[in-house]
Design a protein around this motif. Structure first.
Motif, PDB file in Angstrom:
ATOM      1  N   ILE A  37     -28.216 -56.971 -15.607  1.00 36.40           N
ATOM      2  CA  ILE A  37     -29.297 -56.017 -15.901  1.00 36.40           C
ATOM      3  C   ILE A  37     -28.972 -55.157 -17.125  1.00 36.40           C
ATOM      4  O   ILE A  37     -29.799 -54.957 -18.000  1.00 36.40           O
ATOM      5  CB  ILE A  37     -29.580 -55.109 -14.676  1.00 36.40           C
ATOM      6  N   ALA A  38     -27.688 -54.692 -17.183  1.00 36.95           N
ATOM      7  CA  ALA A  38     -27.337 -53.752 -18.254  1.00 36.95           C
ATOM      8  C   ALA A  38     -27.586 -54.379 -19.624  1.00 36.95           C
ATOM      9  O   ALA A  38     -27.248 -55.532 -19.856  1.00 36.95           O
ATOM     10  CB  ALA A  38     -25.875 -53.360 -18.137  1.00 36.95           C
ATOM     11  N   ASN A  39     -28.214 -53.623 -20.502  1.00 36.54           N
ATOM     12  CA  ASN A  39     -28.431 -54.109 -21.856  1.00 36.54           C
ATOM     13  C   ASN A  39     -27.990 -52.998 -22.804  1.00 36.54           C
ATOM     14  O   ASN A  39     -28.617 -51.953 -22.885  1.00 36.54           O
ATOM     15  CB  ASN A  39     -29.906 -54.448 -22.046  1.00 36.54           C
ATOM     16  N   TYR A  40     -26.877 -53.263 -23.485  1.00 35.75           N
ATOM     17  CA  TYR A  40     -26.328 -52.209 -24.327  1.00 35.75           C
ATOM     18  C   TYR A  40     -26.837 -52.304 -25.766  1.00 35.75           C
ATOM     19  O   TYR A  40     -26.469 -51.504 -26.616  1.00 35.75           O
ATOM     20  CB  TYR A  40     -24.792 -52.272 -24.308  1.00 35.75           C
ATOM     21  N   GLY A  41     -27.631 -53.336 -26.042  1.00 43.48           N
ATOM     22  CA  GLY A  41     -28.198 -53.482 -27.384  1.00 43.48           C
ATOM     23  C   GLY A  41     -27.124 -53.703 -28.429  1.00 43.48           C
ATOM     24  O   GLY A  41     -26.010 -54.143 -28.129  1.00 43.48           O
ATOM     25  N   GLN A  42     -27.469 -53.410 -29.679  1.00 44.21           N
ATOM     26  CA  GLN A  42     -26.534 -53.577 -30.792  1.00 44.21           C
ATOM     27  C   GLN A  42     -25.621 -52.349 -30.880  1.00 44.21           C
ATOM     28  O   GLN A  42     -26.102 -51.221 -30.804  1.00 44.21           O
ATOM     29  CB  GLN A  42     -27.316 -53.686 -32.102  1.00 44.21           C
ATOM     30  N   CYS A  43     -24.344 -52.572 -31.021  1.00 40.66           N
ATOM     31  CA  CYS A  43     -23.398 -51.442 -31.113  1.00 40.66           C
ATOM     32  C   CYS A  43     -22.621 -51.561 -32.431  1.00 40.66           C
ATOM     33  O   CYS A  43     -22.300 -52.663 -32.881  1.00 40.66           O
ATOM     34  CB  CYS A  43     -22.403 -51.469 -29.964  1.00 40.66           C
ATOM     35  N   LYS A  44     -22.312 -50.393 -32.982  1.00 42.22           N
ATOM     36  CA  LYS A  44     -21.570 -50.371 -34.261  1.00 42.22           C
ATOM     37  C   LYS A  44     -20.085 -50.134 -33.961  1.00 42.22           C
ATOM     38  O   LYS A  44     -19.748 -49.244 -33.176  1.00 42.22           O
ATOM     39  CB  LYS A  44     -22.124 -49.241 -35.134  1.00 42.22           C
ATOM     40  N   ILE A  45     -19.235 -50.942 -34.584  1.00 45.81           N
ATOM     41  CA  ILE A  45     -17.785 -50.694 -34.461  1.00 45.81           C
ATOM     42  C   ILE A  45     -17.266 -50.315 -35.846  1.00 45.81           C
ATOM     43  O   ILE A  45     -17.372 -51.106 -36.799  1.00 45.81           O
ATOM     44  CB  ILE A  45     -17.023 -51.934 -33.936  1.00 45.81           C
TER      45      ILE A  45
ATOM     46  N   VAL B 275     -22.246 -55.463 -33.399  1.00 48.20           N
ATOM     47  CA  VAL B 275     -22.059 -56.533 -32.403  1.00 48.20           C
ATOM     48  C   VAL B 275     -23.040 -56.310 -31.254  1.00 48.20           C
ATOM     49  O   VAL B 275     -23.544 -55.204 -31.067  1.00 48.20           O
ATOM     50  CB  VAL B 275     -20.610 -56.548 -31.846  1.00 48.20           C
ATOM     51  N   GLN B 276     -23.275 -57.364 -30.502  1.00 47.02           N
ATOM     52  CA  GLN B 276     -24.100 -57.234 -29.303  1.00 47.02           C
ATOM     53  C   GLN B 276     -23.253 -56.563 -28.222  1.00 47.02           C
ATOM     54  O   GLN B 276     -22.152 -57.023 -27.918  1.00 47.02           O
ATOM     55  CB  GLN B 276     -24.543 -58.638 -28.864  1.00 47.02           C
ATOM     56  N   GLY B 277     -23.744 -55.458 -27.651  1.00 48.47           N
ATOM     57  CA  GLY B 277     -22.982 -54.749 -26.626  1.00 48.47           C
ATOM     58  C   GLY B 277     -22.857 -55.569 -25.349  1.00 48.47           C
ATOM     59  O   GLY B 277     -23.571 -56.552 -25.146  1.00 48.47           O
ATOM     60  N   GLY B 278     -21.913 -55.154 -24.507  1.00 45.25           N
ATOM     61  CA  GLY B 278     -21.757 -55.804 -23.210  1.00 45.25           C
ATOM     62  C   GLY B 278     -20.549 -56.713 -23.125  1.00 45.25           C
ATOM     63  O   GLY B 278     -20.176 -57.157 -22.045  1.00 45.25           O
TER      64      GLY B 278
ATOM     65  N   CYS C 213      -9.023 -56.387 -24.637  1.00 41.59           N
ATOM     66  CA  CYS C 213      -9.746 -57.307 -23.739  1.00 41.59           C
ATOM     67  C   CYS C 213     -10.311 -56.560 -22.534  1.00 41.59           C
ATOM     68  O   CYS C 213     -11.146 -57.096 -21.811  1.00 41.59           O
ATOM     69  CB  CYS C 213      -8.846 -58.449 -23.283  1.00 41.59           C
ATOM     70  N   GLN C 214      -9.854 -55.339 -22.307  1.00 46.65           N
ATOM     71  CA  GLN C 214     -10.306 -54.582 -21.136  1.00 46.65           C
ATOM     72  C   GLN C 214     -11.373 -53.542 -21.485  1.00 46.65           C
ATOM     73  O   GLN C 214     -12.090 -53.050 -20.627  1.00 46.65           O
ATOM     74  CB  GLN C 214      -9.113 -53.876 -20.475  1.00 46.65           C
ATOM     75  N   VAL C 215     -11.463 -53.208 -22.774  1.00 44.01           N
ATOM     76  CA  VAL C 215     -12.458 -52.217 -23.205  1.00 44.01           C
ATOM     77  C   VAL C 215     -13.778 -52.938 -23.455  1.00 44.01           C
ATOM     78  O   VAL C 215     -13.837 -53.885 -24.244  1.00 44.01           O
ATOM     79  CB  VAL C 215     -12.002 -51.535 -24.523  1.00 44.01           C
ATOM     80  N   LYS C 216     -14.826 -52.506 -22.757  1.00 42.08           N
ATOM     81  CA  LYS C 216     -16.120 -53.160 -22.967  1.00 42.08           C
ATOM     82  C   LYS C 216     -16.903 -52.403 -24.034  1.00 42.08           C
ATOM     83  O   LYS C 216     -16.854 -51.177 -24.086  1.00 42.08           O
ATOM     84  CB  LYS C 216     -16.899 -53.155 -21.653  1.00 42.08           C
ATOM     85  N   VAL C 217     -17.613 -53.148 -24.881  1.00 42.41           N
ATOM     86  CA  VAL C 217     -18.432 -52.499 -25.904  1.00 42.41           C
ATOM     87  C   VAL C 217     -19.756 -52.098 -25.241  1.00 42.41           C
ATOM     88  O   VAL C 217     -20.608 -52.941 -24.958  1.00 42.41           O
ATOM     89  CB  VAL C 217     -18.687 -53.454 -27.098  1.00 42.41           C
ATOM     90  N   ARG C 218     -19.879 -50.783 -24.966  1.00 43.98           N
ATOM     91  CA  ARG C 218     -21.111 -50.299 -24.316  1.00 43.98           C
ATOM     92  C   ARG C 218     -21.874 -49.358 -25.230  1.00 43.98           C
ATOM     93  O   ARG C 218     -22.977 -48.957 -24.938  1.00 43.98           O
ATOM     94  CB  ARG C 218     -20.756 -49.514 -23.044  1.00 43.98           C
ATOM     95  N   ASN C 219     -21.230 -48.929 -26.304  1.00 39.19           N
ATOM     96  CA  ASN C 219     -21.826 -47.979 -27.247  1.00 39.19           C
ATOM     97  C   ASN C 219     -21.052 -48.108 -28.566  1.00 39.19           C
ATOM     98  O   ASN C 219     -20.165 -48.966 -28.685  1.00 39.19           O
ATOM     99  CB  ASN C 219     -21.702 -46.545 -26.696  1.00 39.19           C
ATOM    100  N   ASP C 220     -21.365 -47.257 -29.516  1.00 34.54           N
ATOM    101  CA  ASP C 220     -20.641 -47.331 -30.791  1.00 34.54           C
ATOM    102  C   ASP C 220     -19.166 -46.973 -30.562  1.00 34.54           C
ATOM    103  O   ASP C 220     -18.836 -46.128 -29.721  1.00 34.54           O
ATOM    104  CB  ASP C 220     -21.251 -46.350 -31.803  1.00 34.54           C
TER     105      ASP C 220
END
Ligand SMILES: Cc1cc2nc3c(=O)[nH]c(=O)nc-3n(C[C@H](O)[C@H](O)[C@H](O)COP(=O)(O)OP(=O)(O)OC[C@H]3O[C@@H](n4cnc5c(N)ncnc54)[C@H](O)[C@@H]3O)c2cc1C
Ligand code: FES
Length: 366
Positions: free
Chosen positions: A29-37, A47-50, A109-116
């Motif tokens: 369900i979660a959709n984090y959209g595009q995130c900036k790194i 990148v695509q979040g999640g 590998c453990q940090v999820k991209v959920r936001n910038d």
């Protein structure tokens, strides 16, 4: 008593149900959209979040070293996450020192991209490239070790320092549903930049080694990236002791090629440990290095020689053989490669013989 048990069961079931719901929600369900790194305060990628940070970076061809394919078991994939990394997870803490935790070091590998995110990575990782290669040869070394020769096709050459390693991409195959990367030390002659030799030991049921031993064929195309790692010869003239058994031999073969090509006259004694004589390999190549390098000695050590196998050389643990040959190692440097257990045991022996801790260099294969 029964009431307490029933209550515990109900509470545990509710907790498990909630945890399952969270996992499902996170996954579907979660959709984090595009995130900036933002990397090193100078470069932004989108990148695509999640996804885990490690995979998000890999997709952008930024390769962070990893040895377990992102399962959180090797602790190699460290990056500094300045902003947006969320809370430190219990899966990360066993691999981080207090200083690293205070400095916002995380397992990518453990940090999820959920936001910038704002991260920092060593500059040299930008030099890591992805290569395509062709498997040019597969050679049996022992009952559980093979040497794989890969000819680079694009780019056609890799500059690396003897002792460094690459990450080999293991594709999906019957019984393995996802691509994984595994680290392998380069064992080839560094002058031959178009060729990467790997010495691989089979791990029972291992994802990548099963592919290498059962599926990979001469002529197949493969992908790898690199080079990585700090394991290398120091620039001093100090005499050296090498200890490595099994596939831990790989970086030493490359280092010895380099020593031969540069006419390096440093004293080097290499203790190679095996359980039985079936575990010994590359004896001829080692003899060749002994001839070419007047101050190099190869000492094979068999811990359990079998009756009738004619073994007359060193026996017992490799660390015992080191102690038999050396009473003092104070002026020496130590180079170790292989399993963490072997490295810790050998390092202990080195320090007990007077070798300073900061003169012990190692590459742990885990
Ligand atoms: C810097 C570095 C350099 C390396 N260089 C080499 C090299 O030159 N040659 C080489 O053969 N390997 C090398 N390795 C190890 C290699 O990266 C893999 O871990 C190994 O090949 C197992 O991968 P797999 O996918 O087959 O097993 P996995 O599927 O990852 O593991 C299957 C199971 O076996 C266990 N396991 C993993 N590795 C080992 C092991 N070595 N012995 C016993 N059990 C194990 C795991 O815990 C797991 O339970 C290196 C590792 C590092 C970190
Ligand atoms: S890749 Fe192994 S812990 Fe992250």
């Amino acid at each position: 008593m029964t009431d307490i048990l029933i209550t515990v069961l109900i509470v545990s079931s509710i907790a498990a149900g909630l945890a399952l719901l969270l996992v499902i929600a996170e996954r579907f369900i979660a959709n984090y959209g595009q995130c900036k790194i933002t990397i090193n305060q100078e470069r932004d990628i989108t990148v695509q979040g999640g996804k885990p940070l490690l995979s998000a970076l890999t997709e952008q061809k930024i390769f962070i070293p990893s040895a377990c394919g992102g399962r959180g078991t090797c602790g190699v994939c460290k990056v500094t996450v300045r902003e947006g990394g969320g809370l430190l997870l219990p899966t990360e803490t066993p691999f981080l020192t207090k200083e690293e935790i205070d400095g916002n070091v995380r397992l990518s590998c453990q940090v999820k991209v959920r936001n910038d995110l704002a991260i920092e990575i060593p500059e040299e990782l930008f030099n890591v490239r992805e290569y395509t290669a062709r498997c040019a040869d597969i050679e049996d070394l022992t009952y559980d070790m093979k040497r794989f020769r890969f000819e680079l096709t694009e780019p056609k050459a890799m500059d690396y320092i003897p002792g460094q390693y690459v990450q080999l991409l293991c594709p999906k195959y019957k019984g393995n549903s996802e691509e994984v990367y595994r680290a392998y030390s380069i064992s080839s002659d560094p002058e031959d930049k178009g060729v990467i030799d790997l010495i691989i030991r089979r791990v029972p049921n291992g994802i990548c080694t099963t592919w290498c031993f059962e599926h990979l064929k001469k002529g197949d195309a493969v992908r790898l990236n690199g080079p990585y790692g700090e394991f290398r010869l120091s620039k001093t003239e100090a005499p050296m002791v090498f200890v490595a058994g099994g596939s831990g031999m790989a970086p030493f073969v490359s280092i010895l090629h380099f020593m031969q090509k540069t006419n390096n006259l440093r004293e080097a004694v290499y203790f190679f440990g095996g359980n039985t004589i079936r575990d010994l390999c590359l004896a001829e190549q080692m003899k060749g290095f002994e001839k070419a390098l007047p101050n190099f000695t190869f000492v094979p050590v068999v811990s359990r020689p079998e009756e009738g196998d004619g073994w007359e050389d060193e026996t017992g643990l490799v660390t015992e053989a080191v102690k038999r040959r050396f009473k003092v190692l104070s002026g020496y440097e130590g180079y170790l490669c292989g399993s963490p257990g072997m490295i810790d045991a050998a390092a202990k022996v080195f320090t007990s013989l007077g070798m300073p801790e900061d003169k012990i260099y190692y590459d742990k294969f885990a």
